[in-house]
Write an enzyme that holds these catalytic residues in place. Structure first.
Site, PDB file in Angstrom:
ATOM      1  CG  ASN A  20      -4.071   8.452   5.485  1.00 54.12           C
ATOM      2  OD1 ASN A  20      -3.057   8.074   4.892  1.00 54.12           O
ATOM      3  ND2 ASN A  20      -4.621   7.734   6.449  1.00 54.12           N
TER       4      ASN A  20
ATOM      5  CG  ASP B 166      -4.601   5.208   3.261  1.00 60.61           C
ATOM      6  OD1 ASP B 166      -5.531   6.044   3.202  1.00 60.61           O
ATOM      7  OD2 ASP B 166      -4.239   4.689   4.327  1.00 60.61           O
TER       8      ASP B 166
ATOM      9  CD  GLU C   4      -7.740   4.470   8.745  1.00 61.90           C
ATOM     10  OE1 GLU C   4      -7.007   5.069   9.539  1.00 61.90           O
ATOM     11  OE2 GLU C   4      -7.330   3.970   7.684  1.00 61.90           O
TER      12      GLU C   4
ATOM     13  CD  GLU D 234      -6.902   2.355   3.804  1.00 63.77           C
ATOM     14  OE1 GLU D 234      -6.723   2.532   5.025  1.00 63.77           O
ATOM     15  OE2 GLU D 234      -6.266   1.505   3.143  1.00 63.77           O
TER      16      GLU D 234
ATOM     17  CG  HIS E 172      -6.846   0.913  10.231  1.00 60.63           C
ATOM     18  ND1 HIS E 172      -6.841   1.387  11.531  1.00 60.63           N
ATOM     19  CD2 HIS E 172      -5.826   1.543   9.599  1.00 60.63           C
ATOM     20  CE1 HIS E 172      -5.880   2.285  11.669  1.00 60.63           C
ATOM     21  NE2 HIS E 172      -5.248   2.396  10.520  1.00 60.63           N
ATOM     22  CB  ALA E 173      -3.809  -3.617  11.606  1.00 63.38           C
ATOM     23  N   GLY E 174      -1.958  -1.509  12.447  1.00 62.07           N
ATOM     24  CA  GLY E 174      -0.698  -0.787  12.321  1.00 62.07           C
ATOM     25  C   GLY E 174      -0.347   0.108  13.486  1.00 62.07           C
TER      26      GLY E 174
ATOM     27  CE  LYS F 104      -0.535   5.490   4.928  1.00 61.79           C
ATOM     28  NZ  LYS F 104      -1.809   5.443   5.639  1.00 61.79           N
TER      29      LYS F 104
ATOM     30  CD  GLU G  49      -2.881  -0.726   7.370  1.00 58.09           C
ATOM     31  OE1 GLU G  49      -2.186   0.169   6.866  1.00 58.09           O
ATOM     32  OE2 GLU G  49      -3.986  -0.496   7.918  1.00 58.09           O
TER      33      GLU G  49
ATOM     34  CE  LYS H 236      -2.763   1.344   3.499  1.00 56.41           C
ATOM     35  NZ  LYS H 236      -3.853   1.121   4.471  1.00 56.41           N
TER      36      LYS H 236
ATOM     37  CG  ASP I 144      -9.329   0.907  14.253  1.00 53.71           C
ATOM     38  OD1 ASP I 144      -8.296   1.360  13.741  1.00 53.71           O
ATOM     39  OD2 ASP I 144      -9.448   0.741  15.479  1.00 53.71           O
TER      40      ASP I 144
END
Length: 303
Positions: A112, A110, A165, A136, A215-217, A82, A246, A80, A188
């Site tokens: 954001n 993504d 998320e 995303e 969603h994770a991280g 950004k 993720e 992925k 999430d």
């Protein structure tokens, strides 16, 4: 838990227009078929993951290339990147990554929440040549109809919309699903506030045939969400098609039972609990205001 007991844990208030208790029970009952085989599959191979660690905004090309190269060596096949700050920079970075990973590997993007609705459609039309699976959070996470507009506009380009998320309850997810505002649903584990709330969303996603790609991280998010998504495969969705979770490789060192990644997959945790117990040493170090980390920060501010 057996299906009847699981259903008794869910709050169906406000969502019975899309998912009744009877429908939820039927989904879980059908999920019993092949359950043991899916459990064995998870224990042997794990749940497919994707990496976000290679392509944060602000990384130099050299860093991006190095991280991408290392990830490829480690067996990652889903990446992925950004996007959203500068179009020409996005085009350059996406081309660099796509050239490195090749045409057969999966690329996601993504934003954001960077764009207004028309801007999101225009921007993604320019990035479509890099064949992203999804974009995303293209706009405000609260704008359900905006996501629906973007989603509809990107269908001819073969690009899905992923979001969730920032969604804090089952009602928002219900509306996103009703409005056909997403093709990939991103729970999430903390934002939704409980295992129970997450379960109702997993069941709605199953009814609408929308893949869940959590969603994770952040701190402990990978540790938490692995339980939910492995449960989803074993007991709800029974499918890995277009599904992945993720993974970001940082902050796991603070946990007693960190996630185990093998061959770009989450291996099912075998310790009891929700995998979020932190090491006592980490807690002490970060305690406010007397922990070592805070003492240094506050001293630096004082100087």
């Amino acid at each position: 838990m057996d299906p009847k007991k699981l259903v008794s844990c869910l709050d169906f208030r406000y969502i019975t227009d899309v998912l009744t208790e009877e429908e939820a029970y039927e989904i879980l009952r059908k999920g019993q078929v092949g359950k043991k085989e899916r459990e064995e599959q998870m224990l042997a191979h794990g749940y497919p993951a994707y990496t976000t660690s290679c392509a944060w905004l602000g990384y130099s090309d050299a860093t991006l290339k190095q991280l991408c190269s290392e990830a490829l060596e480690d067996g990652w096949t889903r990446f992925k990147v950004k996007v959203g700050a500068d179009l020409q920079d996005d085009i350059r970075r996406c081309r660099l990554i796509r050239n490195m990973i090749g045409p057969e590997k999966t690329l996601m993007m993504d934003a954001n929440q960077r764009w207004d609705v028309p801007e999101a459609v225009e921007w993604m039309a320019k990035l479509a040549e890099f064949k992203p699976l999804w974009i995303e959070e293209p706009t405000s996470p609260d704008d359900i109809l905006g996501h629906a507009t973007i989603s509809k506009a990107l269908v001819p380009l073969g690009i899905g919309v992923a979001t969730g998320e920032q969604c804090h309850n089952r009602v928002i997810f219900k509306q996103l699903l009703q409005a056909k505002a997403l093709q990939f649903l991103q729970i999430d584990s903390c934002r939704l506030g409980s295992v129970n709330e997450n379960l109702s969303v997993l069941l709605m996603a199953k009814k609408f045939d929308i893949p869940v790609c959590p969603h994770a991280g952040g701190l402990g998010l990978c540790e938490l969400v692995q339980h939910l998504i492995i449960f989803d495969f074993i007991s709800v969705s029974a499918s890995l098609k277009d599904r992945m979770c993720e993974y970001v490789d940082h902050l796991h060192e603070h946990f007693k039972y960190p996630v185990i990644i093998k061959k770009a997959s989450y291996m099912p945790p075998k310790d009891a609990g929700y995998s979020t117990e932190m090491k006592e040493e980490s807690v002490k170090k970060h305690q406010y205001p007397d922990g070592e980390v805070w003492e240094k920060l506050l001293a630096a501010q004082g100087n």
